[in-house]
Design a protein around this motif. Structure first.
Motif, PDB file in Angstrom:
ATOM      1  N   GLY A 260       0.785  -1.239   0.000  1.00  0.00           N
ATOM      2  CA  GLY A 260       0.000   0.000   0.000  1.00  0.00           C
ATOM      3  C   GLY A 260       0.812   1.280   0.000  1.00  0.00           C
ATOM      4  O   GLY A 260       0.363   2.309   0.500  1.00  0.00           O
ATOM      5  N   CYS A 261       2.004   1.234  -0.594  1.00  0.00           N
ATOM      6  CA  CYS A 261       2.873   2.425  -0.583  1.00  0.00           C
ATOM      7  C   CYS A 261       2.300   3.559  -1.437  1.00  0.00           C
ATOM      8  O   CYS A 261       2.634   4.724  -1.242  1.00  0.00           O
ATOM      9  CB  CYS A 261       4.269   2.078  -1.086  1.00  0.00           C
ATOM     10  SG  CYS A 261       4.319   1.685  -2.849  1.00  0.00           S
ATOM     11  N   GLY A 262       1.445   3.221  -2.401  1.00  0.00           N
ATOM     12  CA  GLY A 262       0.792   4.252  -3.215  1.00  0.00           C
ATOM     13  C   GLY A 262       1.600   4.755  -4.397  1.00  0.00           C
ATOM     14  O   GLY A 262       1.159   5.657  -5.117  1.00  0.00           O
ATOM     15  N   ILE A 263       2.792   4.200  -4.632  1.00  0.00           N
ATOM     16  CA  ILE A 263       3.622   4.670  -5.752  1.00  0.00           C
ATOM     17  C   ILE A 263       2.889   4.477  -7.081  1.00  0.00           C
ATOM     18  O   ILE A 263       2.827   5.385  -7.913  1.00  0.00           O
ATOM     19  CB  ILE A 263       4.996   3.943  -5.751  1.00  0.00           C
ATOM     20  CG1 ILE A 263       5.836   4.409  -4.566  1.00  0.00           C
ATOM     21  CG2 ILE A 263       5.740   4.167  -7.073  1.00  0.00           C
ATOM     22  CD1 ILE A 263       7.140   3.648  -4.366  1.00  0.00           C
ATOM     23  N   CYS A 264       2.292   3.307  -7.261  1.00  0.00           N
ATOM     24  CA  CYS A 264       1.601   3.017  -8.534  1.00  0.00           C
ATOM     25  C   CYS A 264       0.422   3.966  -8.733  1.00  0.00           C
ATOM     26  O   CYS A 264       0.182   4.448  -9.837  1.00  0.00           O
ATOM     27  CB  CYS A 264       1.145   1.558  -8.575  1.00  0.00           C
ATOM     28  SG  CYS A 264       0.015   1.109  -7.243  1.00  0.00           S
TER      29      CYS A 264
ATOM     30  N   LEU B 274      -6.110   2.857  -3.890  1.00  0.00           N
ATOM     31  CA  LEU B 274      -5.936   1.953  -2.762  1.00  0.00           C
ATOM     32  C   LEU B 274      -7.309   1.697  -2.156  1.00  0.00           C
ATOM     33  O   LEU B 274      -8.111   2.622  -2.017  1.00  0.00           O
ATOM     34  CB  LEU B 274      -5.011   2.560  -1.703  1.00  0.00           C
ATOM     35  CG  LEU B 274      -3.544   2.806  -2.085  1.00  0.00           C
ATOM     36  CD1 LEU B 274      -2.765   3.343  -0.879  1.00  0.00           C
ATOM     37  CD2 LEU B 274      -2.870   1.539  -2.616  1.00  0.00           C
ATOM     38  N   ASP B 275      -7.586   0.453  -1.796  1.00  0.00           N
ATOM     39  CA  ASP B 275      -8.883   0.157  -1.179  1.00  0.00           C
ATOM     40  C   ASP B 275      -8.814   0.390   0.336  1.00  0.00           C
ATOM     41  O   ASP B 275      -7.804   0.866   0.854  1.00  0.00           O
ATOM     42  CB  ASP B 275      -9.342  -1.271  -1.536  1.00  0.00           C
ATOM     43  CG  ASP B 275      -8.427  -2.348  -0.951  1.00  0.00           C
ATOM     44  OD1 ASP B 275      -7.638  -2.036  -0.034  1.00  0.00           O
ATOM     45  OD2 ASP B 275      -8.499  -3.497  -1.426  1.00  0.00           O
ATOM     46  N   GLU B 276      -9.874   0.047   1.052  1.00  0.00           N
ATOM     47  CA  GLU B 276      -9.918   0.346   2.501  1.00  0.00           C
ATOM     48  C   GLU B 276      -8.866  -0.451   3.282  1.00  0.00           C
ATOM     49  O   GLU B 276      -8.492  -0.085   4.377  1.00  0.00           O
ATOM     50  CB  GLU B 276     -11.337   0.143   3.063  1.00  0.00           C
ATOM     51  CG  GLU B 276     -11.915  -1.259   3.027  1.00  0.00           C
ATOM     52  CD  GLU B 276     -12.268  -1.743   1.606  1.00  0.00           C
ATOM     53  OE1 GLU B 276     -12.460  -2.967   1.462  1.00  0.00           O
ATOM     54  OE2 GLU B 276     -12.346  -0.915   0.645  1.00  0.00           O
ATOM     55  N   GLN B 277      -8.345  -1.523   2.659  1.00  0.00           N
ATOM     56  CA  GLN B 277      -7.264  -2.270   3.321  1.00  0.00           C
ATOM     57  C   GLN B 277      -5.892  -1.818   2.833  1.00  0.00           C
ATOM     58  O   GLN B 277      -4.900  -2.516   3.049  1.00  0.00           O
ATOM     59  CB  GLN B 277      -7.441  -3.769   3.061  1.00  0.00           C
ATOM     60  CG  GLN B 277      -8.642  -4.361   3.774  1.00  0.00           C
ATOM     61  CD  GLN B 277      -8.823  -5.817   3.397  1.00  0.00           C
ATOM     62  OE1 GLN B 277      -9.017  -6.174   2.237  1.00  0.00           O
ATOM     63  NE2 GLN B 277      -8.755  -6.670   4.408  1.00  0.00           N
ATOM     64  N   GLU B 278      -5.854  -0.693   2.156  1.00  0.00           N
ATOM     65  CA  GLU B 278      -4.595  -0.147   1.630  1.00  0.00           C
ATOM     66  C   GLU B 278      -3.923  -1.083   0.631  1.00  0.00           C
ATOM     67  O   GLU B 278      -2.703  -1.234   0.648  1.00  0.00           O
ATOM     68  CB  GLU B 278      -3.625   0.180   2.775  1.00  0.00           C
ATOM     69  CG  GLU B 278      -4.217   1.084   3.831  1.00  0.00           C
ATOM     70  CD  GLU B 278      -3.572   2.462   3.855  1.00  0.00           C
ATOM     71  OE1 GLU B 278      -2.404   2.532   4.243  1.00  0.00           O
ATOM     72  OE2 GLU B 278      -4.245   3.432   3.462  1.00  0.00           O
ATOM     73  N   LYS B 279      -4.708  -1.735  -0.187  1.00  0.00           N
ATOM     74  CA  LYS B 279      -4.162  -2.566  -1.263  1.00  0.00           C
ATOM     75  C   LYS B 279      -4.556  -1.906  -2.585  1.00  0.00           C
ATOM     76  O   LYS B 279      -5.679  -1.400  -2.722  1.00  0.00           O
ATOM     77  CB  LYS B 279      -4.749  -3.985  -1.218  1.00  0.00           C
ATOM     78  CG  LYS B 279      -4.536  -4.710   0.113  1.00  0.00           C
ATOM     79  CD  LYS B 279      -3.091  -5.125   0.313  1.00  0.00           C
ATOM     80  CE  LYS B 279      -2.914  -5.800   1.665  1.00  0.00           C
ATOM     81  NZ  LYS B 279      -1.499  -6.055   1.988  1.00  0.00           N
ATOM     82  N   ALA B 280      -3.624  -1.950  -3.537  1.00  0.00           N
ATOM     83  CA  ALA B 280      -3.899  -1.320  -4.829  1.00  0.00           C
ATOM     84  C   ALA B 280      -4.948  -2.123  -5.599  1.00  0.00           C
ATOM     85  O   ALA B 280      -4.986  -3.353  -5.513  1.00  0.00           O
ATOM     86  CB  ALA B 280      -2.616  -1.226  -5.636  1.00  0.00           C
ATOM     87  N   PHE B 281      -5.806  -1.436  -6.332  1.00  0.00           N
ATOM     88  CA  PHE B 281      -6.719  -2.109  -7.264  1.00  0.00           C
ATOM     89  C   PHE B 281      -6.987  -1.183  -8.446  1.00  0.00           C
ATOM     90  O   PHE B 281      -6.797   0.035  -8.349  1.00  0.00           O
ATOM     91  CB  PHE B 281      -8.020  -2.550  -6.571  1.00  0.00           C
ATOM     92  CG  PHE B 281      -8.994  -1.421  -6.311  1.00  0.00           C
ATOM     93  CD1 PHE B 281      -8.786  -0.518  -5.273  1.00  0.00           C
ATOM     94  CD2 PHE B 281     -10.134  -1.260  -7.106  1.00  0.00           C
ATOM     95  CE1 PHE B 281      -9.674   0.519  -5.026  1.00  0.00           C
ATOM     96  CE2 PHE B 281     -11.032  -0.224  -6.872  1.00  0.00           C
ATOM     97  CZ  PHE B 281     -10.808   0.665  -5.828  1.00  0.00           C
ATOM     98  N   ALA B 282      -7.408  -1.787  -9.559  1.00  0.00           N
ATOM     99  CA  ALA B 282      -7.666  -0.997 -10.765  1.00  0.00           C
ATOM    100  C   ALA B 282      -9.104  -0.502 -10.712  1.00  0.00           C
ATOM    101  O   ALA B 282     -10.043  -1.259 -10.950  1.00  0.00           O
ATOM    102  CB  ALA B 282      -7.433  -1.847 -12.013  1.00  0.00           C
TER     103      ALA B 282
END
Ligand SMILES: Cc1ncc(C[n+]2csc(CCOP(=O)(O)OP(=O)(O)O)c2C)c(N)n1
Ligand code: SF4
Ligand code: SF4
Ligand code: SF4
Lengths: 269, 80
Positions: free
Chosen positions: B18-22, B33-41
């Motif tokens: 979940g660093c948010g770079i992408c 980032l979703d509520e669990q701080e995981k990236a999604f498209a």
């Protein structure tokens, strides 16, 4: 072979902090090896100690995780014994240029064919964010709360002066360029130095109020320029990136040693 | 050059930190980032397959799977 096949996936997710640039360097390095289509058994990765040095635990090559600052010395031994192997030595800035500074300049001077990658986060990440020889004058660190009074080395100038025959610099923001440079460095028939500016958001970023990982990478974008660009003449504080030295003509150490052995044998018979 | 179009973003939720770079550097604001701080498209239809998210992910957690874009003539040839 897809580059992820070079990973020891069982150790993932890796240990580095969220946003740590070292993971980007790992990705670039593996893509470079993939592009060169080098087999796993033809690569030896040697590292010392530091967050950066953990890289060698994640790759499915021959790997040696050795002593802080001494990776190049171990790598020299490996290369001398089996010169056909591709020896890659990723190091932290402290690892490469503080405790390991002596090994660094002499490996460069000898022009032994290997790839030294300096993962420069301008701090000692593993031990809690102390200043390193690549921390800049005025930088803050856990042990420099009033600002660092040392001056930093310029790795490119140091490597060039010491005799390295391939010298380059890139950043984690410029991941495509980093991959391309590392590919050329591995293919280079002499001592190759690649400095990659790699963010440590946990210590360097926090101490120097540079924001999170993405903001630190924006800093790399905004404060670097291609080598020889006009922008550098207008703004000398910009850091140049690209290939600075590429000289395949200087005799390589292992080749010279082999010739020496042959000369000695002829002399003895 | 062969044009490519998006098939899917494969994001390893175990590896993503979940660093948010992408998310930050995607030129088309495709990722979140979703509520669990995981990236999604969030907007895959906007993806231009530049692969920058994949190349800059420090956790090797995101992969942009693409396929060759069938040009009109190529499609025609195939159906003929
Ligand atoms: C001989 C020796 N001296 C000191 C240490 C403590 N030590 C471990 S890692 C490190 C520095 C790490 O900084 P760097 O090499 O820049 O890598 P980073 O962790 O920032 O990636 C130090 C001083 C050690 N392990 N061994
Ligand atoms: S402390 Fe810094 S260098 Fe070490 S893993 Fe964390 S971000 Fe990376
Ligand atoms: S760059 Fe990688 S680790 Fe960071 S949020 Fe995106 S997918 Fe997750
Ligand atoms: S490939 Fe490019 S456009 Fe598509 S999600 Fe990744 S960064 Fe965004």
């Amino acid at each position: 072979m897809p580059f992820k096949d070079y990973l020891r996936k069982r150790f993932f997710p890796h240990i580095w902090c969220p946003g740590c640039g070292h993971g980007i360097v790992l990705g670039c390095l593996l893509r470079a090896i993939e592009q060169l289509a080098i087999g796993k058994n033809d690569v030896v990765m040697v590292s010392g100690i530091g967050c950066s040095s953990r890289i060698c635990g994640y790759v499915d090559f021959h790997t040696l995780h050795t002593l802080h600052g001494r990776a190049l010395a171990f790598a020299t031994g490996v290369k001398m014994s089996v010169p056909r192997l591709n020896v890659i030595v990723p190091m932290g800035d402290g690892d490469a240029l503080a405790i390991g500074g002596n090994h660094f300049i002499h490996a460069a001077r000898r022009n032994i064919a290997m790839t030294a990658i300096v993962m420069n986060n301008r701090t000692y990440g593993m031990t809690g964010g102390q200043y390193s020889p690549l921390s800049c004058h005025g930088d803050f660190a856990t042990n420099a709360p009033y600002g660092n009074i040392d001056h930093d080395f310029d790795v490119v100038e140091l490597a060039r002066a010491a005799g390295a025959t391939f010298v380059a610099r890139s950043t984690t923001f410029h991941a495509r360029q980093t991959t391309e440079i590392i590919r050329k460095a591995i293919a280079h028939p002499g001592f190759a130095v690649v400095e990659v500016l790699s963010q440590c958001p946990t210590y360097y970023g926090r101490k120097n109020k540079q924001g999170g990982a993405a903001e630190m990478m924006e800093w790399y974008r905004d404060n670097t320029t291609p080598v020889g660009s006009k922008a550098k003449q207008q703004n000398p504080t910009l850091i140049e990136r690209g290939i600075f030295v590429q000289d395949a003509g200087k005799p390589e150490y292992c080749c010279e040693y082999k010739k020496l052995v042959e000369r000695a044998r002829r002399g003895a018979s | 050059m062969v044009k490519r179009r998006l098939k899917e973003h494969v994001i390893d939720r175990e590896w993503c930190k979940g660093c948010g770079i992408c998310v930050h550097f995607c030129p088309r604001h495709v990722l979140e980032l979703d509520e669990q701080e995981k990236a999604f498209a969030a907007r895959p239809q906007d993806c231009i397959c530049c692969l920058l998210c994949e190349l800059r992910c420090p956790d090797l957690a995101i992969e942009v799977i693409t396929e060759e874009l069938q040009t009109e003539s190529a499609t025609k040839e195939q159906t003929e």
